[in-house]
Design an enzyme around this catalytic site. Sequence first.
Site, PDB file in Angstrom:
ATOM      1  N   ASN A   9      15.079  -0.387  27.781  1.00  0.00           N
ATOM      2  CA  ASN A   9      15.854   0.554  26.970  1.00  0.00           C
ATOM      3  C   ASN A   9      15.605   1.930  27.574  1.00  0.00           C
ATOM      4  O   ASN A   9      14.539   2.507  27.392  1.00  0.00           O
ATOM      5  CB  ASN A   9      15.365   0.486  25.514  1.00  0.00           C
ATOM      6  N   TRP A  10      16.601   2.409  28.312  1.00  0.00           N
ATOM      7  CA  TRP A  10      16.403   3.683  29.028  1.00  0.00           C
ATOM      8  C   TRP A  10      16.504   4.897  28.101  1.00  0.00           C
ATOM      9  O   TRP A  10      16.213   6.012  28.527  1.00  0.00           O
ATOM     10  CB  TRP A  10      17.428   3.804  30.156  1.00  0.00           C
ATOM     11  N   LYS A  11      16.979   4.689  26.902  1.00  0.00           N
ATOM     12  CA  LYS A  11      17.159   5.810  25.963  1.00  0.00           C
ATOM     13  C   LYS A  11      17.988   6.916  26.640  1.00  0.00           C
ATOM     14  O   LYS A  11      18.870   6.603  27.432  1.00  0.00           O
ATOM     15  CB  LYS A  11      15.790   6.300  25.474  1.00  0.00           C
ATOM     16  N   HIS A  92      18.228   0.518  16.545  1.00  0.00           N
ATOM     17  CA  HIS A  92      16.942   0.986  17.083  1.00  0.00           C
ATOM     18  C   HIS A  92      16.328   2.000  16.110  1.00  0.00           C
ATOM     19  O   HIS A  92      17.060   2.786  15.490  1.00  0.00           O
ATOM     20  CB  HIS A  92      17.154   1.619  18.461  1.00  0.00           C
ATOM     21  N   GLU A  94      14.946   4.746  16.510  1.00  0.00           N
ATOM     22  CA  GLU A  94      15.307   6.152  16.745  1.00  0.00           C
ATOM     23  C   GLU A  94      16.685   6.447  16.156  1.00  0.00           C
ATOM     24  O   GLU A  94      16.933   7.542  15.647  1.00  0.00           O
ATOM     25  CB  GLU A  94      15.250   6.457  18.246  1.00  0.00           C
ATOM     26  N   GLU A 164      10.121  -4.257  16.604  1.00  0.00           N
ATOM     27  CA  GLU A 164       9.554  -3.036  17.163  1.00  0.00           C
ATOM     28  C   GLU A 164       8.876  -2.218  16.066  1.00  0.00           C
ATOM     29  O   GLU A 164       9.544  -1.451  15.351  1.00  0.00           O
ATOM     30  CB  GLU A 164      10.661  -2.188  17.795  1.00  0.00           C
ATOM     31  N   GLY A 170       6.636   4.282  22.033  1.00  0.00           N
ATOM     32  CA  GLY A 170       6.417   5.513  22.788  1.00  0.00           C
ATOM     33  C   GLY A 170       5.075   6.180  22.503  1.00  0.00           C
ATOM     34  O   GLY A 170       4.864   7.330  22.874  1.00  0.00           O
ATOM     35  N   SER A 209       5.451   0.144  23.430  1.00  0.00           N
ATOM     36  CA  SER A 209       4.401   0.388  24.421  1.00  0.00           C
ATOM     37  C   SER A 209       4.047  -0.841  25.258  1.00  0.00           C
ATOM     38  O   SER A 209       2.888  -1.052  25.617  1.00  0.00           O
ATOM     39  CB  SER A 209       3.159   0.981  23.751  1.00  0.00           C
TER      40      SER A 209
HETATM   41  P1  PGA Z   1       8.403   2.143  24.525  1.00  0.00           P
HETATM   42  O1  PGA Z   1       9.797   2.036  23.732  1.00  0.00           O
HETATM   43  O2  PGA Z   1       8.287   0.909  25.388  1.00  0.00           O
HETATM   44  O3  PGA Z   1       8.508   3.404  25.323  1.00  0.00           O
HETATM   45  O4  PGA Z   1       7.323   2.182  23.494  1.00  0.00           O
HETATM   46  C1  PGA Z   1      10.248   0.814  23.226  1.00  0.00           C
HETATM   47  C2  PGA Z   1      11.595   0.974  22.573  1.00  0.00           C
HETATM   48  O5  PGA Z   1      11.853   2.007  21.944  1.00  0.00           O
HETATM   49  O6  PGA Z   1      12.437   0.065  22.663  1.00  0.00           O
END
Ligand code: PGA
Length: 247
Positions: A9-11, A92, A94, A164, A170, A209
């Site tokens: 997931n490159w965000k 997600h 976020e 998640e 993150g 993570s």
């Molecule tokens: P991360 O993000 O691996 O940087 O913790 C995971 C995600 O948001 O899918």
Amino acid sequence: MRKPMLAGNWKMNKTRDEAISFCLGVSGKLPLDVECVVCAPAIILRDLVKRAPSNLAVGAQNMDYHDSGAFTGEISPIMLKDTAVSYVILGHSERRAYYNETDETVNLKVKKALEYDLKPIVCVGEVLEERESNKTNEVLKRQVLKAFEGVEIANPADVVVAYEPVWAIGTGKNASSDMAEDACKYIRDVLRTIYADKADEIRILYGGSVKPVNIKEYMSKPNVDGALVGGASLQADSFVELCNYQK
Ligand code: PGA
């Protein structure tokens, strides 16, 4: 029987040129027995689909649940289909935290994605206070039941759920592999109440993570079918290492 999956997931990262360099960097290095996917910003999806090696699937990170209309700034499932992406991340944390995504909108999006043969990666997970007050299962049950309310699944192998925990995203504080297994097993049990044996074909990923150093541990768990990876999916070398966790 469930094909392992490693989804990046490159965000909100990478320009078109950076995405093309990534494709060159992973080319010829991805395993065939793991489904490798990158979910990228919408504006580079078309180039990515063109340049990705054949065993790297491409996904979007969000979509609207309308076909078209006066929804400034949004991307519709028809547009994603036209771009030839295979997957779309939905719900997600976020998006839930910063853009008002709710269990209800996630449900509408899951229905729309399947209507257009886009494979959804549906994200669920508890925040820290919920885990600390022993509400994890309650939250997961609510999120999963609502996301899949009224959703008919013809091809369970095309539906993915990502567990998640929000506190692990993150932060570098990854959930232990036992925590991930417990949650993924619980999610499968909830899916079984709706889809009976089809629940055994739905892939459930862990995300939060995940790094090349800990991927193997997660993948050793029976109900963890793969990982959704943010930070560690951005560099080609690290992504290649994650996908080749079996080596
Ligand atoms: P991360 O993000 O691996 O940087 O913790 C995971 C995600 O948001 O899918």
